[in-house]
Every structure is written in C-alpha cells, then in structure tokens.
Scaffold this active site. Structure first.
Site, short mmCIF file in Angstrom:
data_model
loop_
_atom_site.label_atom_id
_atom_site.label_comp_id
_atom_site.label_asym_id
_atom_site.label_seq_id
_atom_site.Cartn_x
_atom_site.Cartn_y
_atom_site.Cartn_z
N GLY A 164 0.78 -1.47 -0.16
CA GLY A 164 -0.05 0.02 0.37
C GLY A 164 1.10 1.22 -0.13
O GLY A 164 0.35 2.32 0.17
N GLY A 165 2.39 1.22 -0.60
CA GLY A 165 3.03 2.79 -0.63
C GLY A 165 4.11 2.39 0.30
O GLY A 165 4.22 3.52 0.46
N GLU A 200 16.69 -1.84 -4.43
CA GLU A 200 16.25 -2.09 -6.03
C GLU A 200 16.58 -0.72 -6.88
O GLU A 200 16.65 0.75 -6.69
CB GLU A 200 14.92 -1.90 -6.82
N PHE A 202 16.22 2.26 -9.83
CA PHE A 202 15.03 3.37 -9.52
C PHE A 202 14.43 2.87 -11.10
O PHE A 202 15.50 3.43 -11.24
CB PHE A 202 14.98 4.38 -8.60
N LYS A 237 -4.80 2.72 -6.39
CA LYS A 237 -5.05 2.87 -7.89
C LYS A 237 -6.39 3.53 -8.13
O LYS A 237 -6.85 4.11 -7.41
CB LYS A 237 -5.09 1.69 -8.41
N GLU A 275 2.55 -9.27 -10.67
CA GLU A 275 3.00 -7.47 -11.06
C GLU A 275 4.58 -7.62 -11.39
O GLU A 275 5.55 -7.84 -11.16
CB GLU A 275 3.41 -6.70 -9.27
N GLU A 288 6.06 -8.09 -7.84
CA GLU A 288 5.36 -8.57 -6.74
C GLU A 288 4.16 -9.48 -6.98
O GLU A 288 3.69 -9.60 -8.39
CB GLU A 288 5.02 -7.69 -5.36
N ASN A 290 0.22 -11.14 -6.46
CA ASN A 290 -0.67 -10.58 -5.03
C ASN A 290 -1.61 -12.01 -5.04
O ASN A 290 -1.96 -12.28 -6.22
CB ASN A 290 -1.59 -9.45 -5.52
N ARG A 292 -4.27 -12.98 -4.21
CA ARG A 292 -6.13 -12.21 -3.95
C ARG A 292 -6.50 -12.34 -5.05
O ARG A 292 -6.60 -12.05 -5.70
CB ARG A 292 -6.42 -11.32 -2.89
C1 MV4 Z 1 9.44 1.62 -8.34
C2 MV4 Z 1 9.14 2.21 -9.22
C3 MV4 Z 1 10.24 2.25 -10.00
N1 MV4 Z 1 11.69 1.73 -9.89
N2 MV4 Z 1 10.23 0.06 -7.88
C4 MV4 Z 1 6.24 -0.45 -6.38
C5 MV4 Z 1 5.50 0.31 -5.28
C6 MV4 Z 1 3.51 0.60 -5.76
N3 MV4 Z 1 2.75 1.34 -5.50
C7 MV4 Z 1 5.03 1.94 -6.69
N4 MV4 Z 1 5.97 1.10 -6.66
C8 MV4 Z 1 7.28 1.90 -7.55
N5 MV4 Z 1 8.64 0.86 -7.56
C9 MV4 Z 1 11.34 0.68 -8.63
N6 MV4 Z 1 12.39 -0.41 -9.15
C10 MV4 Z 1 8.45 3.45 -9.13
C11 MV4 Z 1 7.20 3.02 -8.21
C12 MV4 Z 1 6.18 4.20 -8.34
C13 MV4 Z 1 6.55 4.84 -6.94
C14 MV4 Z 1 7.74 5.35 -6.67
C15 MV4 Z 1 7.89 6.18 -5.81
C16 MV4 Z 1 7.14 7.03 -5.72
C17 MV4 Z 1 6.00 7.05 -6.19
C18 MV4 Z 1 5.82 5.95 -7.15
C19 MV4 Z 1 4.57 6.41 -8.09
C20 MV4 Z 1 3.92 5.33 -8.30
C21 MV4 Z 1 5.18 3.84 -8.91
#
Ligand code: MV4
Length: 446
Positions: A164-165, A200, A202, A237, A275, A288, A290, A292
């Site tokens: 959930g972020g 990871e 980015f 979402k 995902e 990842e 999910n 469910r």
């Molecule tokens: C990332 C990413 C970029 N690079 N991982 C993971 C959980 C999902 N809700 C958002 N996630 C992300 N994983 C890698 N290796 C970009 C996101 C991402 C995000 C990350 C930080 C702040 C805002 C974001 C918004 C959408 C996606």
C-alpha cells in the site's frame, strides 16, 4: 460443489461474490459488523451473522468470529474477497483445521509471496526477470551504501512486508543512503512490526502492468492477459484498463508466458496476479505477486468473458480449469474508474449520507457497488463506494463510454472522485496512452 459459502468481507466485493454464488446455485452467508446491519451485502445474502463491533480488528479481521459464523450456519467454504483477511495465511490454516474450504490459494502460496524479498529471490532463481538490486534484505546502512554504489543511482528502498505504498523511499545520491535506510527502517517497524528492507534500481517513468492468472489444483495454470494500473495516486490505484494500450499481441504472449512460469514456480492455486514494472523500451521485471482476487478484476472479466470469482469457487471445489490458454481471447477494451467517497481535489475521505443517486447504464456499462439512496457511507472502512466499468470495441470507444457514463452518474450528499475522473479522461496524454506511474503527480499535483 459447495452447498453454502460464507463471505468474509463487506461492500461491493461481498455483493460480487454473492452474485457468483447465486449463479452457481450455492447459498450465501453474509457476515457484518454492528454498524453494517443495513449494508446491502446483508440484504443480498441468504443468511447473515453479526460478528462484532465497527472496528475491523474485532469483526472483519477476527478469525474466531468468522469461523464461528461459518460453523453456526453450516457453511462449507469461506471466500475472503480482497483486503481484510484475504492475504493472511492464518485463515486458510484455521479453515483446514475446521474442515472448511478456503476459496483462495494455499497458506504456503500466501506465505511465500507475502514477503517480497523471498518472492523476488524465488523468481530470480526461476529465471524470471527482476530489477537489478540487493541480493535479499539489507542488514545495515553500510551495506545499503555498498549495494547502491554498485547498482547506480537513483535507487529505491522498499519494505519486504506490507504494501500500500508504505515503506518506499527513492534515494538520488550516495550522501543520502545511510540516512534514508535508518529512516525507512523506523517507519516500517512502526507500521508492520517487521523491518526488512531491500534495494532496487529506481526505474524512471515505468508502467505498472499486472497479469491475471488462474491455477487449478491439478497444476494447470493459464493467464488472462494484462491490466495497466499505472494511474495511481500515493500508491492507490484510481483507474485501471485492459488491455494495455501499448502492448502488442506478441509482447502479451511473451509476458503472459513469464507470468505463468512465475505462478508455476510456487505451485500457485486460485486467482492471482503477477505484477511487473515495464520501462519505455518494453523491458519488464517482476516486482511482486498478489495472492487474492483484486479490486480491478472486472476489466479482465469484460475483455475475456471469464467470471473470475466463479473460477475461484470451481477451483476451490477441486474442479480443473476447462479453459485452455489457447481459448483465452481478448475482445475490445475495458476501463474501470474507482469512485471513492473523497474530496476530488484533496483525496480525503468524505463519509456521510447519500441523499440522491443515479447510476449510469446502457450498452457496455457495469456498476459494481453496494451503495443505495439514503445509505450512509461509514468512516470506519475503505472509501471505495463504486467501481464504474465500461467495455467498448476498442480503447477510443471505451473512453467515450466512460465519459458518457461519468456524465450520467449523480451522487448527492457526499463528495466523490467523479470530477477527478472526468479530468483524467479529458487529458491528452492519457487519451493517447502516453502515461506512466508518474502521470498523476505530473498532471494533477498542486
Ligand atoms: C518502483 C518504481 C521504480 N523503480 N520500483 C512500488 C509499489 C508501487 N505502489 C510503487 N512502486 C514503485 N516501485 C522500482 N525499482 C516506482 C514505483 C512507484 C513509485 C515509487 C515512489 C514514489 C511514487 C511512485 C509512484 C508510482 C510507482
């Protein structure tokens, strides 16, 4: 087949599951908290049981109350829906001990995929593409600096547990790594109890692409194509669609094969989602799984014609999948808007009484909801009040239908995110399919 299914959930997903039960000739049992006595899932089900007070921890999350309700009513299976207990391996374990069938994956499936460090390591071992990063969890700030230097900046730190972020941190340069590591550790320890962090590389402007899979107890696994879930705000979402506007049939086949292989690696049973993040060159990486049924499952149902909830029920009853991979066809295009009881500018919850209501209708419109006129949206639970889903012959047709449906949708008495969705649909980049997970912050942040 089951005689009676207890639904351990509320709101629109409880209704969705009751509908599947009715079509399969199975009796349904609703459970509810005291404040949900007037909820629509209680009225729709054949029977209902009050399982506790408003607080979820004492009702919808309380396993002993739910099992007691199943025993009292003679339910032979439990469907957990999404959220609440859906990804808690304790529920399928207790069900097994009580001779009740859990409609979902095995507790081992849930456990293996619930820890993202473990999930990524399993997938890496199986040759599934993953994002360059740490080999497992990071133990110290010093190790974080070494790993970050090796993979190059920017990097993202993530919590192994939860979701959930929460527990995400992007780090741009070496000087910030140690400080960020210590901060994220504290943050997630407070949120989840566990404090395991991994790193990871980015990815800049990725798309969030997820594949729907179905696995049966005989080991057959198929995929039902992808959903583009890139339109998110603060990791919530807001709008999802199927198929993704920029994935070719050939790329779909390749990614689908990867998703099936990922699910097969853990012997996955039931409906699940793999995902991926996809970069602008079409490279994709597992992030990842999910374990469910998901909120956005209807867009897949609309383009494949497959009832995913009925499939979950049939699989749990031990039936093997009748659908073969070559039978799965993608027809047209589907979009879902999540309508929340929230201020459309600030996205803060706005519970209260619905004084007037008109749902859209007509060709290609589906409304999955549990609200009605004079219903009071409660502050105790999630603010999702309705999923508006459209199906058109192609993306342009689906966009036109969604625009028209949002126009017809009237809710009075509470604020909703309908005006926000109308703005997204009017956006040129969105209409052209040019968007990544950064779309909302690029276009809608003030
Ligand atoms: C990332 C990413 C970029 N690079 N991982 C993971 C959980 C999902 N809700 C958002 N996630 C992300 N994983 C890698 N290796 C970009 C996101 C991402 C995000 C990350 C930080 C702040 C805002 C974001 C918004 C959408 C996606």
């Amino acid at each position: 087949m089951f005689q009676k299914i207890l639904i351990a959930n509320r709101g629109e997903i409880a209704l969705r599951i009751i509908r599947a039960c009715k079509e399969l000739g199975i009796k349904s049992v609703a459970v509810h908290s005291t404040v949900d006595a007037n909820a629509l899932h209680v009225k729709f089900a054949d029977e209902s049981v009050c399982i506790g007070p408003a607080a979820s921890s004492k009702s919808y999350l309380h396993i002993p109350s739910i099992i007691s309700a199943a025993e009292i009513t003679g339910a032979d299976a439990i469907h957990p829906g999404y959220g609440f207990l859906s990804e808690n391996p304790a529920l399928p374990e207790v069900c097994e001990a009580c001779g009740i069938t859990f409609i979902g994956p095995t507790p081992e499936n849930i456990r293996l995929m619930g820890n993202k460090v473990r999930a990524i390591s399993i997938m890496k071992g199986a040759g599934i593409p993953t994002i360059p990063g740490s080999d497992g969890q990071i133990e110290s700030a010093e190790e974080a600096v070494i790993v970050a230097d090796k993979i190059g900046y920017p990097i993202i730190m993530k919590a192994a547990e939860g979701g959930g972020g929460k527990g995400l941190r992007v780090v741009e340069k070496k000087e910030d790594v140690a400080k960020s590591f210590n901060l994220i550790k504290k943050e997630i320890e407070a949120a989840f109890g566990e404090a395991n962090v991994y790193i990871e590389k980015f990815l800049i402007n990725p798309k969030h692409i997820e594949f729907q899979i179905l696995g049966d107890s005989s080991g057959q696994i198929i995929h039902l194509g992808e959903r583009d879930c890139s339109i998110q705000r603060r990791h919530q979402k807001l709008l999802e669609e199927a198929p993704c506007a920029i994935i070719s049939p050939k790329q779909r086949e390749k990614m689908g094969k990867t998703a099936v292989k990922a699910a097969a690696t853990v012997g996955y049973v039931s409906a699940g989602t793999i995902e991926f993040l996809m970069d602008s060159d079409g490279n994709y990486y597992f992030i990842e799984m999910n374990t469910r049924i998901q909120v956005e499952h209807p867009v897949t149902e609309m383009v494949t014609g497959v009832d995913l909830v009925k499939e979950q029920i049939r699989i749990a009853a031990g039936e093997s999948l009748k659908l073969k991979q070559e039978d799965v066809k993608i027809f047209g295009h589907s979009i879902e808007c999540r309508i929340n009881a929230e201020d459309p500018d600030k996205f803060i919850p706005c519970p209260g009484k619905i004084t007037a209501l008109n749902f859209p209708g007509g060709p290609g419109i589906r409304v999955d909801t549990a609200i009605y006129t004079d219903y009071t949206v409660l502050p105790n639970y999630d603010s999702l009040i309705c999923k508006l889903i459209v199906h058109g012959i192609d993306r342009e047709d689906a966009l036109a239908k969604m625009n028209r449906a949002l126009e017809e949708f009237h809710v009075e008495g509470i604020k909703t995110t309908i005006p926000f969705h109308r703005k997204v649909l009017a956006n040129k980049a969105f209409r052209e399919g040019h968007f990544s997970t950064n779309f909302i912050s690029e276009h809608f942040s003030k």
